[in-house]
Design a protein around this motif. Sequence first.
Motif, PDB file in Angstrom:
ATOM      1  N   GLN A  91      19.848   5.229   3.333  1.00  0.00           N
ATOM      2  CA  GLN A  91      18.734   5.803   4.514  1.00  0.00           C
ATOM      3  C   GLN A  91      17.081   4.755   4.735  1.00  0.00           C
ATOM      4  N   GLU A  92      17.102   4.274   3.950  1.00  0.00           N
ATOM      5  CA  GLU A  92      15.353   2.972   3.985  1.00  0.00           C
ATOM      6  C   GLU A  92      15.835   2.365   5.291  1.00  0.00           C
ATOM      7  N   GLN A  93      17.091   1.957   5.576  1.00  0.00           N
ATOM      8  CA  GLN A  93      17.385   1.106   6.607  1.00  0.00           C
ATOM      9  C   GLN A  93      17.270   1.814   7.808  1.00  0.00           C
ATOM     10  N   ASP A  94      17.604   3.433   8.072  1.00  0.00           N
ATOM     11  CA  ASP A  94      17.506   4.339   9.083  1.00  0.00           C
ATOM     12  C   ASP A  94      16.997   4.877   8.744  1.00  0.00           C
ATOM     13  N   GLY A  95      15.476   4.825   8.700  1.00  0.00           N
ATOM     14  CA  GLY A  95      14.615   5.276   9.660  1.00  0.00           C
ATOM     15  C   GLY A  95      13.049   5.709   8.064  1.00  0.00           C
ATOM     16  N   MET A  96      14.017   6.400   6.916  1.00  0.00           N
ATOM     17  CA  MET A  96      12.684   6.485   5.794  1.00  0.00           C
ATOM     18  C   MET A  96      12.300   5.362   5.155  1.00  0.00           C
ATOM     19  N   GLY A 114      -4.817   2.130  -4.662  1.00  0.00           N
ATOM     20  CA  GLY A 114      -4.294   0.474  -3.922  1.00  0.00           C
ATOM     21  C   GLY A 114      -3.180   1.105  -3.178  1.00  0.00           C
ATOM     22  N   THR A 115      -2.385   0.310  -2.231  1.00  0.00           N
ATOM     23  CA  THR A 115      -1.041  -0.056  -0.825  1.00  0.00           C
ATOM     24  C   THR A 115      -0.726   0.129  -1.595  1.00  0.00           C
ATOM     25  N   TYR A 116       0.445   1.039  -1.576  1.00  0.00           N
ATOM     26  CA  TYR A 116       1.321   1.525  -1.902  1.00  0.00           C
ATOM     27  C   TYR A 116       2.701   1.759  -1.110  1.00  0.00           C
ATOM     28  N   TRP A 117       3.815   2.031  -1.020  1.00  0.00           N
ATOM     29  CA  TRP A 117       4.499   3.275   0.318  1.00  0.00           C
ATOM     30  C   TRP A 117       5.731   4.191  -0.778  1.00  0.00           C
ATOM     31  N   TYR A 118       6.601   4.372   0.246  1.00  0.00           N
ATOM     32  CA  TYR A 118       7.783   5.283  -0.379  1.00  0.00           C
ATOM     33  C   TYR A 118       8.468   4.887   0.337  1.00  0.00           C
ATOM     34  N   HIS A 119       9.863   5.636   0.574  1.00  0.00           N
ATOM     35  CA  HIS A 119      11.321   5.862   0.717  1.00  0.00           C
ATOM     36  C   HIS A 119      12.164   5.828  -0.140  1.00  0.00           C
ATOM     37  N   SER A 120      12.769   6.607   0.626  1.00  0.00           N
ATOM     38  CA  SER A 120      14.520   6.770   0.284  1.00  0.00           C
ATOM     39  C   SER A 120      15.408   5.536  -0.570  1.00  0.00           C
ATOM     40  N   HIS A 121      16.086   6.201  -1.523  1.00  0.00           N
ATOM     41  CA  HIS A 121      16.778   5.740  -2.524  1.00  0.00           C
ATOM     42  C   HIS A 121      18.133   6.179  -2.516  1.00  0.00           C
ATOM     43  N   THR A 122      18.296   6.624  -1.166  1.00  0.00           N
ATOM     44  CA  THR A 122      19.785   7.098  -1.290  1.00  0.00           C
ATOM     45  C   THR A 122      21.113   6.298  -0.430  1.00  0.00           C
ATOM     46  N   GLY A 123      21.985   5.671  -0.285  1.00  0.00           N
ATOM     47  CA  GLY A 123      22.745   4.915   0.331  1.00  0.00           C
ATOM     48  C   GLY A 123      21.577   4.270   1.727  1.00  0.00           C
ATOM     49  N   THR A 142      20.574   3.841  21.848  1.00  0.00           N
ATOM     50  CA  THR A 142      20.349   5.194  20.668  1.00  0.00           C
ATOM     51  C   THR A 142      21.689   5.011  19.338  1.00  0.00           C
ATOM     52  N   LYS A 143      20.563   5.638  18.326  1.00  0.00           N
ATOM     53  CA  LYS A 143      21.299   5.296  16.954  1.00  0.00           C
ATOM     54  C   LYS A 143      21.110   6.747  16.315  1.00  0.00           C
ATOM     55  N   LYS A 144      22.157   7.131  15.703  1.00  0.00           N
ATOM     56  CA  LYS A 144      21.391   7.973  13.975  1.00  0.00           C
ATOM     57  C   LYS A 144      20.889   7.658  13.525  1.00  0.00           C
ATOM     58  N   ALA A 145      19.096   8.302  13.398  1.00  0.00           N
ATOM     59  CA  ALA A 145      18.722   7.924  12.254  1.00  0.00           C
ATOM     60  C   ALA A 145      18.257   9.325  11.377  1.00  0.00           C
ATOM     61  N   PHE A 146      16.522   9.071  10.451  1.00  0.00           N
ATOM     62  CA  PHE A 146      16.777   9.779  10.032  1.00  0.00           C
ATOM     63  C   PHE A 146      15.048   9.689   9.915  1.00  0.00           C
ATOM     64  N   SER A 147      14.303  11.009  10.545  1.00  0.00           N
ATOM     65  CA  SER A 147      12.483  11.155  10.607  1.00  0.00           C
ATOM     66  C   SER A 147      11.869  12.404   9.777  1.00  0.00           C
ATOM     67  N   VAL A 148      11.236  11.648   9.332  1.00  0.00           N
ATOM     68  CA  VAL A 148      10.486  12.859   8.669  1.00  0.00           C
ATOM     69  C   VAL A 148       8.811  13.310   8.899  1.00  0.00           C
ATOM     70  N   ASN A 149       9.112  14.500   9.106  1.00  0.00           N
ATOM     71  CA  ASN A 149       8.229  15.620  10.126  1.00  0.00           C
ATOM     72  C   ASN A 149       8.226  14.727  11.637  1.00  0.00           C
ATOM     73  N   GLY A 150       9.084  14.571  11.594  1.00  0.00           N
ATOM     74  CA  GLY A 150       9.554  14.134  13.186  1.00  0.00           C
ATOM     75  C   GLY A 150       8.993  12.397  13.979  1.00  0.00           C
ATOM     76  N   LYS A 151       8.572  11.948  12.662  1.00  0.00           N
ATOM     77  CA  LYS A 151       8.350  10.246  13.168  1.00  0.00           C
ATOM     78  C   LYS A 151       9.044   9.566  12.196  1.00  0.00           C
ATOM     79  N   ILE A 152       9.087   8.462  12.523  1.00  0.00           N
ATOM     80  CA  ILE A 152       9.450   7.500  12.170  1.00  0.00           C
ATOM     81  C   ILE A 152       8.563   5.705  12.348  1.00  0.00           C
ATOM     82  N   PRO A 153       7.892   5.577  11.501  1.00  0.00           N
ATOM     83  CA  PRO A 153       8.343   5.447   9.933  1.00  0.00           C
ATOM     84  C   PRO A 153       7.363   7.222   9.738  1.00  0.00           C
ATOM     85  N   MET A 154       8.175   7.106   8.212  1.00  0.00           N
ATOM     86  CA  MET A 154       7.227   8.255   7.590  1.00  0.00           C
ATOM     87  C   MET A 154       6.008   8.598   7.632  1.00  0.00           C
ATOM     88  N   PRO A 155       4.988   9.827   7.734  1.00  0.00           N
ATOM     89  CA  PRO A 155       4.051   9.339   7.667  1.00  0.00           C
ATOM     90  C   PRO A 155       3.605   9.554   6.304  1.00  0.00           C
TER      91      PRO A 155
END
Length: 769
Positions: free
Chosen positions: A127-132, A116-125, A40-53
């Motif tokens: 957090q991107e590595q941990d699910g965002m 086109g094809t793009y993506w989005y992610h956290s730019h804080t610390g 187990t590991k602490k992580a971040f979810s968006v709308n309950g999902k990893i990756p984000m919607p």
Amino acid sequence: MKIKLFLLLFVFFNLIVKAQKTIRYDLIIKDTIVNYTGKTKKAFSVNGKIPMPTLTFTEGDTALIYIHNKLKKKTTSLHWHGIILPSQYDGVDYINSAPIKAGETVVYKFPIIQNGTYWYHSHTGFQEQDGMYGSFIIHKRNEKQLLPEYTVLLGDWTNANSKDVMRRLYFGEDWFFIQKNKIQKGATQSYWDALKQGYLGTKLKNEWKRMEAMDVSDIYYDIVTINGKKEDQCLLPLYPGDKIKLRLINGGSSSYFWINYAGGKMSVVATDGKEVQPVSVDRLIIGIGETYDVIVTIPDNKSYQLLATTEDRTRSTSLWLGNGEKHYAESLKPLKYFEGMKMMNGMMKMNGNLEKSHMDMSLQKMDMNAVMYPEISPEPKRNQNNGKMNEEKNTKDQNTIHRSNHDSENVESHMANMGSMEQSMHHISNTTLSSTPVTLNYTNLKSVVPTILPEGPVKELKFELTGNMNRYLWAINNKTVSESDKILIKKGEKIKITLYNNTMMRHPMHLHGHFFRILNGQGEYSPLKHTIDIMPMETDTIEFEASESGDWFFHCHILYHMMSGMGRVFSYVNSPKNPQLHDPKMDWKMFTMMDKMKRFMIQNEVSNQGNIGKARLENKRWGTQAEWELAYKSDPGYDVEARFGRYIGKMQWFFPYIGYNFSYNRGKKDKNIFGQKYTDDTRNLFTAGFRYLLPMRVFLDARVSHDGEVTMKLEKEGMVIAPRIRMDLLINNHLDFTTRAKYILTKTTSISGFYDSKIKWGAGLTFRY
């Protein structure tokens, strides 16, 4: 006539209304616990999902995005990677957006002016590595979808704490390189492995040049994923002869991915959201932050594997297309690390810079790591009598480098280590594309529309990508973000940047809020991208129109390189005030905190003879260090040293310091090699000196105390004798010496045994954090 006019107006009105819809998304960010591999590991979810919607829009829509931060005591952010939008919504904390506080809801509203094809992610610390991270797909206005399509979002996951990963990189931790085919990478390149494989000379030369062992990827990952899964199945109905468009996105934090397809060729039709003229390839490598659209065919009534393999070839993930019996893509074999080390020896100067090559090192045309690829560099012949390399044969046909081209030219490059890059590149005749896979490179990319920039004044910049693995410092022109000023630009200027990679790592450089042209020989049809992968020794040129306002980040998209400081900020002069930011000096101070982070380590050996240890508290330039030897007996007694200094130079081999030394010894006081002798049992000394990394990775530590005593030590730590065995050697100017061997049990624990000229034999346990 009036009726016709009314109908036309009605149709026009409906088209406008249809094309200008407001699309709302609510993104709820929460703390979560995940378990991908039994841990187990602490992580971040968006709308309950990893990756984000996946966020889906049509060109001409208005995005209305509510971001609800439900994290406990943590701020967050979201950056829309590759999206052209007002600066205040770009989502980089303290540069153009305010951090989203815990419990806060913010609303981002901006027009969608591209497709086109793009993506989005956290730019804080981290957090991107941990699910965002998540996909951001924009369809063309009034597009008639001719082909089915599927989004392929690649990710990498570590069970380790992401901040701890950064700390261990900083202090040269190699636990993750130890085990092969079990938990870790199997990339230690020990003396034993070098001897067995006939590369001992290569290993010694590597250390003579003060280089770390060869590595391709900084970090070991426990799992890599497609759309958050180890293996994904496209459920669209696909039949023999059908084509499907795959939207490939590398949302990893530190992993490049090789992409190959079991059903045959892939046709590349877009990169970073921009269409290109189709290019047929067998494989491509996708850098962190890049996207590619590819079209593949379902050849038969089977299920075909799209295989994504990390560049270090330790992990892979799959997408299955079609139905029926599974048809697997060819797996990539383990890298030949010693061949890479041999190549690296020929590229690196003694001062840590790369040899300048007269060859055309640009645009991914020549992958310097290709000597490590078994599929294009045949196994070298060995002399049966002594097991060593058959050098005569080796210089003829070892290590083909593949220079791919979509118009089917023959590929004729050859790599061998002859002391310099010019000597190591040879041509081989009769090498055809049938013997090596056709690999995409940037020269293949040609825009479908002209991309010439408007006329205007030109501002030229030269960026040398610099850094070292010794202390994990990554920079531009040997300055990190916090050590440099914002780069001022004006609207209407053409910004032309020449990038030279003077490091042994690839760097995917990403520009926020703009597209740049890659000057790749395609003239007015040069491709547009927002992220460019720059390989070691490469020089690439990009240009973009300064057409926005505000501040925009340009940085390496390897998360841990960015957090170490590899980036710059472009700032438009006379920009309107950003409503999200109110204190420019404090905002800049807060933004630059990311590469000012302090790192701590401690190592302690508890043995039958005493306690020996060291501790470090350092940032990228300054270091506070402590070392101690506490024997159980008054002879040799105690010795404790603390020092504070600054690392000097690009490679940071030189560390001048001031310090303090306390020692207690009731035994015999030997003279040192300079004839100096002290007689007091207890000594309190203030010192000044330096540490310097000599060839063979031996540290010279020299200091003088306030009473004039000179002390010198030579020490070599962490010699990799075998994958789990390390050895330390030390001798000082009293001719005291220590040899110590450690067998690594876990990430934090080793069994140690030693011989010390003062306290003789000993054994114990070593703990490391």
